[in-house]
Design a protein around this motif. Structure first.
Motif, PDB file in Angstrom:
ATOM      1  N   VAL A 138      -9.799   5.888 -15.104  1.00  0.00           N
ATOM      2  CA  VAL A 138      -9.177   4.838 -15.447  1.00  0.00           C
ATOM      3  C   VAL A 138      -7.654   4.520 -14.518  1.00  0.00           C
ATOM      4  O   VAL A 138      -7.013   3.506 -14.471  1.00  0.00           O
ATOM      5  CB  VAL A 138      -8.468   5.086 -17.517  1.00  0.00           C
ATOM      6  N   VAL A 139      -7.071   5.863 -14.273  1.00  0.00           N
ATOM      7  CA  VAL A 139      -6.059   5.832 -13.584  1.00  0.00           C
ATOM      8  C   VAL A 139      -6.387   4.882 -12.037  1.00  0.00           C
ATOM      9  O   VAL A 139      -5.682   4.452 -11.666  1.00  0.00           O
ATOM     10  CB  VAL A 139      -5.179   6.838 -13.915  1.00  0.00           C
ATOM     11  N   LEU A 140      -7.382   5.921 -11.251  1.00  0.00           N
ATOM     12  CA  LEU A 140      -8.059   5.497 -10.038  1.00  0.00           C
ATOM     13  C   LEU A 140      -8.007   4.218 -10.350  1.00  0.00           C
ATOM     14  O   LEU A 140      -7.826   2.845  -9.232  1.00  0.00           O
ATOM     15  CB  LEU A 140      -9.121   5.991  -9.902  1.00  0.00           C
ATOM     16  N   ALA A 141      -8.304   3.435 -11.497  1.00  0.00           N
ATOM     17  CA  ALA A 141      -8.886   1.770 -11.705  1.00  0.00           C
ATOM     18  C   ALA A 141      -7.576   0.731 -11.742  1.00  0.00           C
ATOM     19  O   ALA A 141      -7.555  -0.206 -11.090  1.00  0.00           O
ATOM     20  CB  ALA A 141      -9.781   1.591 -13.560  1.00  0.00           C
ATOM     21  N   LEU A 142      -7.120   1.538 -12.066  1.00  0.00           N
ATOM     22  CA  LEU A 142      -5.208   1.015 -13.148  1.00  0.00           C
ATOM     23  C   LEU A 142      -4.544   0.592 -11.356  1.00  0.00           C
ATOM     24  O   LEU A 142      -4.079  -0.231 -11.505  1.00  0.00           O
ATOM     25  CB  LEU A 142      -4.495   1.771 -13.459  1.00  0.00           C
ATOM     26  N   LEU A 143      -4.807   1.947 -10.205  1.00  0.00           N
ATOM     27  CA  LEU A 143      -4.275   1.980  -8.352  1.00  0.00           C
ATOM     28  C   LEU A 143      -5.091   0.980  -8.612  1.00  0.00           C
ATOM     29  O   LEU A 143      -4.239  -0.091  -7.517  1.00  0.00           O
ATOM     30  CB  LEU A 143      -4.083   2.778  -8.364  1.00  0.00           C
ATOM     31  N   VAL A 144      -5.648   0.784  -8.026  1.00  0.00           N
ATOM     32  CA  VAL A 144      -6.485   0.349  -7.187  1.00  0.00           C
ATOM     33  C   VAL A 144      -6.584  -1.131  -7.192  1.00  0.00           C
ATOM     34  O   VAL A 144      -6.081  -2.335  -7.024  1.00  0.00           O
ATOM     35  CB  VAL A 144      -7.796   0.364  -7.098  1.00  0.00           C
ATOM     36  N   SER A 145      -6.613  -1.972  -9.039  1.00  0.00           N
ATOM     37  CA  SER A 145      -6.856  -2.823  -9.147  1.00  0.00           C
ATOM     38  C   SER A 145      -5.111  -3.433  -9.412  1.00  0.00           C
ATOM     39  O   SER A 145      -4.904  -4.293  -9.033  1.00  0.00           O
ATOM     40  CB  SER A 145      -6.861  -2.880 -10.689  1.00  0.00           C
ATOM     41  N   SER A 146      -4.192  -3.064  -9.978  1.00  0.00           N
ATOM     42  CA  SER A 146      -2.703  -2.594  -9.270  1.00  0.00           C
ATOM     43  C   SER A 146      -2.094  -3.574  -7.712  1.00  0.00           C
ATOM     44  O   SER A 146      -1.673  -4.541  -7.190  1.00  0.00           O
ATOM     45  CB  SER A 146      -2.020  -1.921  -9.843  1.00  0.00           C
ATOM     46  N   VAL A 147      -3.170  -2.466  -6.849  1.00  0.00           N
ATOM     47  CA  VAL A 147      -2.678  -3.025  -5.340  1.00  0.00           C
ATOM     48  C   VAL A 147      -3.398  -4.163  -5.273  1.00  0.00           C
ATOM     49  O   VAL A 147      -2.488  -5.456  -3.934  1.00  0.00           O
ATOM     50  CB  VAL A 147      -3.159  -1.074  -4.542  1.00  0.00           C
ATOM     51  N   TRP A 148      -4.414  -4.329  -5.166  1.00  0.00           N
ATOM     52  CA  TRP A 148      -5.365  -5.228  -5.019  1.00  0.00           C
ATOM     53  C   TRP A 148      -4.602  -7.207  -5.218  1.00  0.00           C
ATOM     54  O   TRP A 148      -3.923  -7.829  -4.843  1.00  0.00           O
ATOM     55  CB  TRP A 148      -6.716  -5.611  -5.778  1.00  0.00           C
ATOM     56  N   TYR A 149      -4.597  -6.900  -6.845  1.00  0.00           N
ATOM     57  CA  TYR A 149      -3.269  -7.634  -7.646  1.00  0.00           C
ATOM     58  C   TYR A 149      -1.871  -7.944  -6.529  1.00  0.00           C
ATOM     59  O   TYR A 149      -1.397  -9.287  -6.461  1.00  0.00           O
ATOM     60  CB  TYR A 149      -3.434  -7.512  -8.663  1.00  0.00           C
ATOM     61  N   PHE A 150      -1.276  -6.495  -6.059  1.00  0.00           N
ATOM     62  CA  PHE A 150       0.015  -7.112  -5.991  1.00  0.00           C
ATOM     63  C   PHE A 150       0.080  -7.386  -4.458  1.00  0.00           C
ATOM     64  O   PHE A 150       0.642  -8.623  -4.392  1.00  0.00           O
ATOM     65  CB  PHE A 150       0.523  -5.658  -5.636  1.00  0.00           C
ATOM     66  N   ARG A 151      -0.804  -7.607  -3.423  1.00  0.00           N
ATOM     67  CA  ARG A 151      -1.158  -8.013  -2.422  1.00  0.00           C
ATOM     68  C   ARG A 151      -1.675  -9.194  -2.464  1.00  0.00           C
ATOM     69  O   ARG A 151      -1.273  -9.955  -1.502  1.00  0.00           O
ATOM     70  CB  ARG A 151      -2.390  -6.914  -1.330  1.00  0.00           C
TER      71      ARG A 151
END
Length: 161
Positions: A138-151
């Protein structure tokens, strides 16, 4: 060009420095009171990395959403308080029934808090390994999705601000 990801990342790094200072103080107190941790202390960097990734992921999501939706900043304290109540801060997650434990482990902070307790203090309750894997995922999915959305939305930050 100023990389906008530095702003939310700086808040996480400052908190990490505060954590390191607190950890040094804890080590001093443990030495003063002659409390020696066992071999599990070597896993502490892993749990620190999971905590850093969870904080970075949540920080990027919240920063991007706060810029896009101005009133979102009023919701953040309620989210943090709710997260405090559903995380095993004042209790151990061993009190959660076993059939709900995997679902409870979807909270990213469950692995971090339980891992820190397990690494520092040992004790009877062993670490729930399936929950650690779920929480880390879940942490990995949160980090990847947040970087994607932020970018994706950072190009519009100057227009909104």
């Amino acid at each position: 060009y100023f990389p906008r990801v530095i702003v939310p990342a700086s808040a996480v790094v400052v908190s990490f420095v505060d954590f390191v200072i607190s950890a040094v103080m804890l080590g001093g107190f443990m030495a003063w009171y002659r409390v020696l941790p066992d071999w599990r202390i070597v896993t502490l960097p892993l749990f620190t990395l999971i905590a850093f990734a969870a904080a970075m992921g949540a920080g990027l999501w919240l920063a991007a959403l706060t810029v896009k939706y101005r009133d979102f900043r009023y919701v953040v304290p309620f989210i943090v308080q709710f997260g405090l109540y559903i995380s095993p801060v004042g209790f151990t997650s061993s009190i959660v029934p076993l059939n709900w434990r995997l679902l409870y482990s979807m909270n990213p902070m469950v692995a971090v808090i339980d891992g820190f307790r397990w690494a520092l203090f040992g004790g009877k309750p062993d670490l729930y390994w399936p929950g650690l894997l779920v929480s880390s995922g879940v942490v990995l999915a949160l980090l990847v999705s947040s970087v994607w959305y932020f970018r994706r939305v950072e190009r519009t930050f100057a227009d909104v601000i």
